[in-house]
Scaffold this active site. Structure first.
Site, PDB file in Angstrom:
ATOM      1  CB  ALA A   1      14.247  20.964  16.320  1.00 23.04           C
TER       2      ALA A   1
ATOM      3  N   GLY B   1      12.589  25.342  19.192  1.00 19.28           N
ATOM      4  CA  GLY B   1      13.498  26.185  18.438  1.00 19.28           C
ATOM      5  C   GLY B   1      12.832  27.437  17.902  1.00 19.28           C
TER       6      GLY B   1
ATOM      7  CD  GLU C   1      15.840  26.852  22.008  1.00 18.53           C
ATOM      8  OE1 GLU C   1      16.746  26.624  22.835  1.00 18.53           O
ATOM      9  OE2 GLU C   1      15.523  26.058  21.094  1.00 18.53           O
TER      10      GLU C   1
ATOM     11  CD  GLU D   1      12.924  22.790  23.636  1.00 19.36           C
ATOM     12  OE1 GLU D   1      13.274  23.566  22.726  1.00 19.36           O
ATOM     13  OE2 GLU D   1      12.192  23.149  24.605  1.00 19.36           O
TER      14      GLU D   1
END
Length: 255
Positions: free
Chosen positions: A61, A106, A109, A129
């Site tokens: 992110a 991300g 993911e 994270e």
């Protein structure tokens, strides 16, 4: 645009393009959702490749953007964040992630949303994270544990460590490791082969597997049974069976 769609040979490539690291900011998340919905609708797209380029898939992110958000802002944004990745996961066509370089947070993911993952020898994957005092928020706690099992997923998520391509392969986090300069070509070849297959049957197979993983076996069997019977109404089923009887297995050409 930070994500581009290119279509060739029935394959739609979703190409991340936000140098230098393809950080997944809000605009990129929204664009991913928009294009995922587009390839879902388009009949000329029969399989999909997700690619970040030769050097990096997506490093996560946009931390600077997230740092400026407070609790109230993230309460409002978190559903849209998940929805953008879910739109990719629910593309009812075969999807392969072509992973080179970093696929972290991300980025990891996003790779998890694909049906199959081909990684370069230079790939590094992980969910870091926890090192920011957070947990994965775009499906990582759910998709990673379903893919590699809860214990292995907890190891990666609790520690935030990165794994190289060989360990990712051993864990089942990726499905194939190839030289970095061959990743996209092999991913496109995988998708192009499936793009020639029976589109409705492929959709049925994907939805049956995915739905079954989210429910009990009796419900999953009911989903499978309904799709299986329904496919007997398709031209592809008629064409495939006729070809098998007349020519032998594996020679059917589907429209």
């Amino acid at each position: 645009m930070t994500v581009h769609l290119e279509v060739a040979e029935g394959v739609g490539t979703l190409r991340l393009d936000r140098p230098p690291m393809n950080a997944l900011d809000i605009a990129t998340q929204d664009r991913l959702k928009e294009l995922a919905e587009e390839v879902t609708r388009r009949e000329d797209v029969r399989a999909v490749v997700i690619h970040g380029g030769e050097k990096v898939f997506a490093a996560g992110a946009d931390i600077k953007e997230m740092q400026a958000m407070d609790h109230a802002a993230m309460v409002l944004r978190s559903k849209a964040l998940q929805d953008s990745f879910t739109a990719v996961a629910r593309i009812p066509k075969p999807v392969v992630a072509a992973v080179t370089g970093y696929a972290l947070g991300g980025g990891c993911e996003l790779a998890l949303c694909a049906d199959y993952r081909i990684a370069g020898e230079n790939a590094k994957l992980g969910q870091p994270e926890i090192l920011l005092g957070l947990i994965p928020g775009a499906g990582g706690t759910q998709r990673l544990s379903r893919l590699i099992g809860p214990s292995k997923a907890k190891d990666l998520i609790f520690t935030g460590r990165q794994v190289r391509a060989d360990e990712a392969l051993a864990l089942g986090l990726v499905d194939r490791v190839v030289p970095a300069d061959e990743v996209y070509a092999q991913a496109h070849a995988w998708a192009a082969k499936l793009a020639q297959g029976p589109a409705i049957a492929l959709r049925a197979a994907k939805e049956s597997i995915d739905a079954g993983l989210e429910t009990d076996i009796d419900t999953g069997l009911a989903v499978e049974r309904n799709w299986f019977a329904g496919l007997f109404a398709t031209e592809d089923r008629e064409r495939g069976m006729r070809s098998f009887v007349e020519e032998g297995p594996g020679k059917a050409k589907f429209r």
